[in-house]
Design an enzyme around this catalytic site. Structure first.
Site, short mmCIF file in Angstrom:
data_model
loop_
_atom_site.label_atom_id
_atom_site.label_comp_id
_atom_site.label_asym_id
_atom_site.label_seq_id
_atom_site.Cartn_x
_atom_site.Cartn_y
_atom_site.Cartn_z
N LYS A 58 0.81 -1.23 0.00
CA LYS A 58 0.00 0.00 0.00
C LYS A 58 0.84 1.28 0.00
O LYS A 58 0.44 2.29 -0.58
CB LYS A 58 -0.95 0.01 1.20
CG LYS A 58 -2.12 -0.94 1.07
CD LYS A 58 -3.06 -0.79 2.25
CE LYS A 58 -4.33 -1.58 2.03
NZ LYS A 58 -5.35 -1.32 3.04
N ASP A 102 -10.13 3.31 2.02
CA ASP A 102 -10.29 2.66 3.34
C ASP A 102 -11.05 3.55 4.34
O ASP A 102 -12.00 3.11 4.97
CB ASP A 102 -8.92 2.29 3.92
CG ASP A 102 -8.33 1.07 3.24
OD1 ASP A 102 -9.09 0.22 2.75
OD2 ASP A 102 -7.08 0.96 3.20
#
Ligand code: ATR
Length: 286
Positions: free
Chosen positions: A72, A108
């Site tokens: 990420k 997210d």
């Protein structure tokens, strides 16, 4: 969404490990339900192969992909453009291939907020929130809550310094304090929403809890980003105290739905995605 190079649009998730990812099941169902000719695959990519994977994605014309552990953060310098929230967070979980240009997003934190919204009895702007943990997940959630304009967002962490640093680094200034886990425990009745973001309580250590909920008020909403097990020991304690509880499947599904929207411009059936996840996990809704 058009693709001149292949008949079927290809999407995927890159990670390591990625074999147990539930993303292919929910994204492929969403493509079917929206009658989009596309397929979504899990790609196991080792850290050392990340650059090659990006080159391959561009060469093959993969239209978009999700990113999971451990890529990420490392992916950011390999992309052509990063949306501002993802840039501030320093992590991407969704990439769109726009005519050969790879653009990174982070869904997210927004996914967390979307999953929380149906459970709220008061506005987030008036809510006092406590986030437990100061890792990558806490960062995405804190930055998104701050950008949303949440009333007060405190962070507690085993290493208080990390919580202080996270608050400092957020580009949007929120009313926030960094606390030790012990002090947060004592002050728990101040909070309307508790957000558990650490790995404490995850399988196989299912009895572990980050802190005691002894002092919580029964009107509080308690969320845990873990979904393995679906109902953590922390959530069980919150339920015993009369609190509303929200497990990690909601955030997982909503971040996926927002990724799908980035790729297609369509917002998928979140309930259908959630049902697939619950079936795979063999559980019942919190
Ligand atoms: P992620 O990126 O998934 O959020 P991470 O960056 O490794 O994971 O962060 C893990 C978080 O869980 C951190 O807040 C960590 O606390 P520290 O910053 O003090 O390391 C917290 N954590 C993990 N194991 C813990 C434990 N046994 N007790 C208390 N906190 C723990």
């Amino acid at each position: 969404m058009t693709n001149s190079r292949t008949l079927t649009n290809v999407f995927g998730v890159i990670g390591c490990p990625v074999g147990h990812s539930m993303s292919p099941a929910i994204q492929n169902q969403a493509f079917r339900s929206e009658h989009i000719d596309a397929s979504y695959h899990a790609f196991h990519v080792e850290k050392k192969d990340l650059q090659n994977a990006v080159t391959g994605i561009k060469a093959l014309g993969v239209k978009g992909f999700n990113v999971t552990i451990p890529h990420k953060e490392a992916l950011i310098p390999l992309l052509d453009e990063i949306e501002s929230t993802a840039k501030a967070i320093g992590a991407v979980n969704t990439v769109v291939n726009e005519g050969g240009k790879l653009i990174g997003y982070n869904t997210d934190g927004k996914g967390f907020i979307s999953s929380l919204r149906p459970y709220l009895s008061a506005s987030l702007h008036d809510s006092r929130i406590l986030i437990i943990g100061a890792g990558g997940a806490a960062r995405a959630i804190y930055f998104s809550l701050a950008a949303y304009g949440a009333g007060e967002i405190d962070l507690c962490n085993r290493t208080v310094l990390k919580a202080e640093k996270l608050i400092e680094e957020c580009p949007v200034k929120a009313k926030s304090r960094a606390l030790s886990l012990q002090n947060a425990e004592k002050e728990l009745n101040n909070y309307d929403i508790i957000v558990q973001t650490t790995s404490i309580g995850m399988h196989p250590h299912v009895e572990a809890k980050p802190l005691s909920l002894e002092n919580i008020k029964s009107s509080a909403i308690v969320t845990d980003i873990i979904y393995n097990p679906i109902k953590t020991a922390f959530l069980k304690e919150a339920e015993e105290k009369g609190c509303k509880i929200l497990d990690g499947t909601g955030m997982f599904v909503h971040q996926a739905a927002l990724a799908f929207e980035h790729w297609t411009g369509l917002f998928p059936d979140v309930k259908e995605m959630h049902d697939i996840v619950m079936k795979k996990l063999g559980g019942t809704l919190c």
